[in-house]
Design a protein around this motif. Structure first.
Motif, PDB file in Angstrom:
ATOM      1  N   ARG A  53     -31.063  41.649  48.370  1.00  0.00           N
ATOM      2  CA  ARG A  53     -31.313  41.272  46.987  1.00  0.00           C
ATOM      3  C   ARG A  53     -32.088  42.375  46.269  1.00  0.00           C
ATOM      4  O   ARG A  53     -31.773  42.743  45.140  1.00  0.00           O
ATOM      5  N   ILE A  54     -33.162  42.885  46.908  1.00  0.00           N
ATOM      6  CA  ILE A  54     -33.935  43.966  46.285  1.00  0.00           C
ATOM      7  C   ILE A  54     -33.079  45.226  46.143  1.00  0.00           C
ATOM      8  O   ILE A  54     -33.125  45.915  45.101  1.00  0.00           O
ATOM      9  N   PHE A  55     -32.278  45.537  47.157  1.00  0.00           N
ATOM     10  CA  PHE A  55     -31.426  46.718  47.100  1.00  0.00           C
ATOM     11  C   PHE A  55     -30.430  46.614  45.940  1.00  0.00           C
ATOM     12  O   PHE A  55     -30.230  47.578  45.168  1.00  0.00           O
ATOM     13  N   LEU A  56     -29.796  45.448  45.793  1.00  0.00           N
ATOM     14  CA  LEU A  56     -28.801  45.296  44.734  1.00  0.00           C
ATOM     15  C   LEU A  56     -29.452  45.292  43.347  1.00  0.00           C
ATOM     16  O   LEU A  56     -28.853  45.778  42.383  1.00  0.00           O
ATOM     17  N   LEU A  57     -30.672  44.754  43.235  1.00  0.00           N
ATOM     18  CA  LEU A  57     -31.370  44.813  41.944  1.00  0.00           C
ATOM     19  C   LEU A  57     -31.640  46.262  41.543  1.00  0.00           C
ATOM     20  O   LEU A  57     -31.387  46.667  40.391  1.00  0.00           O
ATOM     21  N   ASN A  58     -32.147  47.053  42.487  1.00  0.00           N
ATOM     22  CA  ASN A  58     -32.393  48.461  42.182  1.00  0.00           C
ATOM     23  C   ASN A  58     -31.096  49.215  41.907  1.00  0.00           C
ATOM     24  O   ASN A  58     -31.030  50.072  41.011  1.00  0.00           O
ATOM     25  N   ALA A  59     -30.048  48.889  42.676  1.00  0.00           N
ATOM     26  CA  ALA A  59     -28.762  49.554  42.474  1.00  0.00           C
ATOM     27  C   ALA A  59     -28.194  49.241  41.095  1.00  0.00           C
ATOM     28  O   ALA A  59     -27.633  50.120  40.414  1.00  0.00           O
TER      29      ALA A  59
ATOM     30  N   VAL B 202     -29.860  48.529  38.369  1.00  0.00           N
ATOM     31  CA  VAL B 202     -30.610  49.271  37.355  1.00  0.00           C
ATOM     32  C   VAL B 202     -30.187  50.732  37.344  1.00  0.00           C
ATOM     33  O   VAL B 202     -29.984  51.340  36.277  1.00  0.00           O
ATOM     34  N   LEU B 203     -30.039  51.331  38.520  1.00  0.00           N
ATOM     35  CA  LEU B 203     -29.645  52.736  38.587  1.00  0.00           C
ATOM     36  C   LEU B 203     -28.231  52.952  38.068  1.00  0.00           C
ATOM     37  O   LEU B 203     -27.947  53.946  37.365  1.00  0.00           O
ATOM     38  N   VAL B 204     -27.310  52.046  38.403  1.00  0.00           N
ATOM     39  CA  VAL B 204     -25.932  52.172  37.902  1.00  0.00           C
ATOM     40  C   VAL B 204     -25.902  52.051  36.385  1.00  0.00           C
ATOM     41  O   VAL B 204     -25.190  52.797  35.693  1.00  0.00           O
ATOM     42  N   ALA B 205     -26.691  51.092  35.856  1.00  0.00           N
ATOM     43  CA  ALA B 205     -26.732  50.941  34.393  1.00  0.00           C
ATOM     44  C   ALA B 205     -27.297  52.191  33.740  1.00  0.00           C
ATOM     45  O   ALA B 205     -26.781  52.662  32.704  1.00  0.00           O
ATOM     46  N   ALA B 206     -28.315  52.788  34.339  1.00  0.00           N
ATOM     47  CA  ALA B 206     -28.880  54.016  33.765  1.00  0.00           C
ATOM     48  C   ALA B 206     -27.891  55.161  33.854  1.00  0.00           C
ATOM     49  O   ALA B 206     -27.738  55.958  32.906  1.00  0.00           O
ATOM     50  N   GLY B 207     -27.183  55.273  34.994  1.00  0.00           N
ATOM     51  CA  GLY B 207     -26.184  56.335  35.115  1.00  0.00           C
ATOM     52  C   GLY B 207     -25.053  56.178  34.137  1.00  0.00           C
ATOM     53  O   GLY B 207     -24.549  57.165  33.567  1.00  0.00           O
TER      54      GLY B 207
ATOM     55  N   LEU C  19     -37.618  51.403  34.720  1.00  0.00           N
ATOM     56  CA  LEU C  19     -38.669  50.886  35.588  1.00  0.00           C
ATOM     57  C   LEU C  19     -39.128  49.490  35.140  1.00  0.00           C
ATOM     58  O   LEU C  19     -39.405  48.618  35.968  1.00  0.00           O
ATOM     59  N   GLY C  20     -39.205  49.297  33.804  1.00  0.00           N
ATOM     60  CA  GLY C  20     -39.602  47.985  33.302  1.00  0.00           C
ATOM     61  C   GLY C  20     -38.603  46.910  33.665  1.00  0.00           C
ATOM     62  O   GLY C  20     -38.971  45.801  34.072  1.00  0.00           O
ATOM     63  N   ALA C  21     -37.297  47.234  33.514  1.00  0.00           N
ATOM     64  CA  ALA C  21     -36.263  46.270  33.874  1.00  0.00           C
ATOM     65  C   ALA C  21     -36.307  45.970  35.373  1.00  0.00           C
ATOM     66  O   ALA C  21     -36.158  44.826  35.803  1.00  0.00           O
ATOM     67  N   ASN C  22     -36.528  47.027  36.180  1.00  0.00           N
ATOM     68  CA  ASN C  22     -36.591  46.823  37.623  1.00  0.00           C
ATOM     69  C   ASN C  22     -37.783  45.934  37.998  1.00  0.00           C
ATOM     70  O   ASN C  22     -37.668  45.032  38.841  1.00  0.00           O
ATOM     71  N   ALA C  23     -38.953  46.186  37.361  1.00  0.00           N
ATOM     72  CA  ALA C  23     -40.135  45.380  37.649  1.00  0.00           C
ATOM     73  C   ALA C  23     -39.933  43.921  37.254  1.00  0.00           C
ATOM     74  O   ALA C  23     -40.327  42.994  37.969  1.00  0.00           O
ATOM     75  N   LEU C  24     -39.279  43.694  36.094  1.00  0.00           N
ATOM     76  CA  LEU C  24     -39.043  42.327  35.641  1.00  0.00           C
ATOM     77  C   LEU C  24     -38.114  41.591  36.591  1.00  0.00           C
ATOM     78  O   LEU C  24     -38.366  40.435  36.963  1.00  0.00           O
ATOM     79  N   LEU C  25     -37.036  42.254  37.016  1.00  0.00           N
ATOM     80  CA  LEU C  25     -36.101  41.611  37.929  1.00  0.00           C
ATOM     81  C   LEU C  25     -36.758  41.306  39.276  1.00  0.00           C
ATOM     82  O   LEU C  25     -36.523  40.244  39.866  1.00  0.00           O
ATOM     83  N   LEU C  26     -37.582  42.226  39.770  1.00  0.00           N
ATOM     84  CA  LEU C  26     -38.257  41.989  41.048  1.00  0.00           C
ATOM     85  C   LEU C  26     -39.265  40.852  40.941  1.00  0.00           C
ATOM     86  O   LEU C  26     -39.414  40.045  41.868  1.00  0.00           O
ATOM     87  N   ARG C  27     -39.987  40.797  39.792  1.00  0.00           N
ATOM     88  CA  ARG C  27     -40.958  39.713  39.623  1.00  0.00           C
ATOM     89  C   ARG C  27     -40.264  38.363  39.607  1.00  0.00           C
ATOM     90  O   ARG C  27     -40.749  37.397  40.215  1.00  0.00           O
ATOM     91  N   LEU C  28     -39.116  38.285  38.919  1.00  0.00           N
ATOM     92  CA  LEU C  28     -38.366  37.025  38.900  1.00  0.00           C
ATOM     93  C   LEU C  28     -37.857  36.674  40.290  1.00  0.00           C
ATOM     94  O   LEU C  28     -37.877  35.503  40.708  1.00  0.00           O
ATOM     95  N   GLY C  29     -37.417  37.681  41.021  1.00  0.00           N
ATOM     96  CA  GLY C  29     -36.875  37.410  42.349  1.00  0.00           C
ATOM     97  C   GLY C  29     -37.933  37.019  43.360  1.00  0.00           C
ATOM     98  O   GLY C  29     -37.673  36.230  44.276  1.00  0.00           O
TER      99      GLY C  29
END
Length: 317
Positions: free
Chosen positions: A6-12, A14-19, A49-59
């Motif tokens: 779950r954490i891996f896919l959340l980070n992925a 965010v990175l895909v959206a940024a790319g 980073l903000g989007a990643n932090a928000l998604l991790l906090r929710l998860g």
């Protein structure tokens, strides 16, 4: 899905959206980088980073809730249980923690029952030995003193009579201690008579007035519950007499829906945020043993307020 994936896919994500924004957007990077481009990249990085932090906090929010529950839960009364929420290992962790609390509560009840049963058995044994051994010995001493005093000359007779009175007072004190250790009146006459005898036999300090109000027609509690009510009342009376400095103590025993309420209030110093000692902890363990509700706190008008509601046996009213 496991917590790792779950954490891996959340980070992925965010990175895909940024790319994708970099590839499809009108943003270009010059060499050397100009200030405007650096600011745009910094803003994009901060947003990522903000989007990643928000998604991790929710998860991880359910994990934080169970962590708070672990640090704040009362082990003597671990309810309510943390709500099972989240997915994967988080839900499994909460379920495992709740199962651990269930086992802890069951084992605590079993061990407390064994310990209290052993304690009552030891009290009965000591009371029996005081009554049979020490009591009979002092009775024999009293009879012998009376016989000797009858044949002694006048000056010695007065001294022997004085010793006789001291011995009789010691015998009465030993009998009183034996009754407190083993309240036979509780088995023979019931809870109301036992509490009345307890109040009568408790020597109050100078200035303390004890008032009692007990209903006669109370529902049947069962021997174990009656013993718990008696021991808690005994502990409260002892604490008030020894430590509170109160001038008034009120004890009431009343019928309540589904149970019997014991309430003891005084106008002394109160608990005052003092750490819980063995006496108060023992009262809570005894109450939990019969499923009773126990509240201890400072009375709004000053002093201590103890309230115990013991459930009736077999649902009688």
């Amino acid at each position: 899905m496991s917590l790792f994936w779950r954490i891996f896919l959340l980070n992925a994500a965010v990175l895909v959206a940024a790319g994708a924004l970099l590839l499809l957007g009108p943003i270009t990077v010059s060499a050397p980088v100009v200030l405007t481009e650096a600011l745009i990249l910094a803003g994009g990085m901060a947003s990522m980073l903000g989007a990643n932090a928000l998604l991790l906090r929710l998860g991880l929010a359910p994990l934080q809730r169970v962590t708070r529950a672990m640090t704040t839960i009362d082990l003597l009364s671990p309810r309510p249980r943390p709500e099972v929420a989240g997915e994967g290992e988080i839900a499994d962790l909460i379920e495992t923690f709740n199962s651990m609390l269930d086992r802890l509560e069951a084992e605590r009840a079993t061990s407390s029952a064994r310990a209290l049963s052993a304690q009552e058995g030891e009290r009965r044994r000591v009371a029996q030995e005081l009554h049979d051994e020490v009591g009979q010995t002092l009775t024999a001493v009293l009879l012998e003193l009376k016989r000797v005093a009858g044949h002694a000359p006048e000056p010695l007779r007065e001294e022997l009579i004085h010793v006789q009175e001291i011995t009789r007072g010691s015998l009465d004190e030993i009998r009183r201690i034996a009754r407190r250790l083993r309240p036979g009146v509780l088995d023979e006459l019931g809870l109301v008579s036992a509490l009345t005898a307890l109040i009568t036999e408790t020597p109050p300090p100078e200035g303390l007035v004890i008032r009692r109000q007990m209903e006669k027609d109370l529902p049947e509690l069962g021997h174990e519950a009656e013993l718990v009510v008696y021991r808690i009342a005994q502990e409260c009376l002892t604490n008030t007499v020894r430590h509170s400095g109160a001038t008034l103590l009120e004890l009431s025993l009343r019928r309540r829906p589904g149970g019997v309420e014991l309430r003891i209030r005084d106008n002394g110093r109160g608990l005052g945020g003092a750490p819980e000692g063995a006496g108060l902890r023992g009262m809570r363990e005894r109450a939990l043993l019969i499923g009773a509700e126990l509240s201890l706190g400072d009375d709004p008008s000053g002093g201590t307020d103890v309230r115990l509601v013991a459930p009736v046996r077999n649902g009688s009213t």
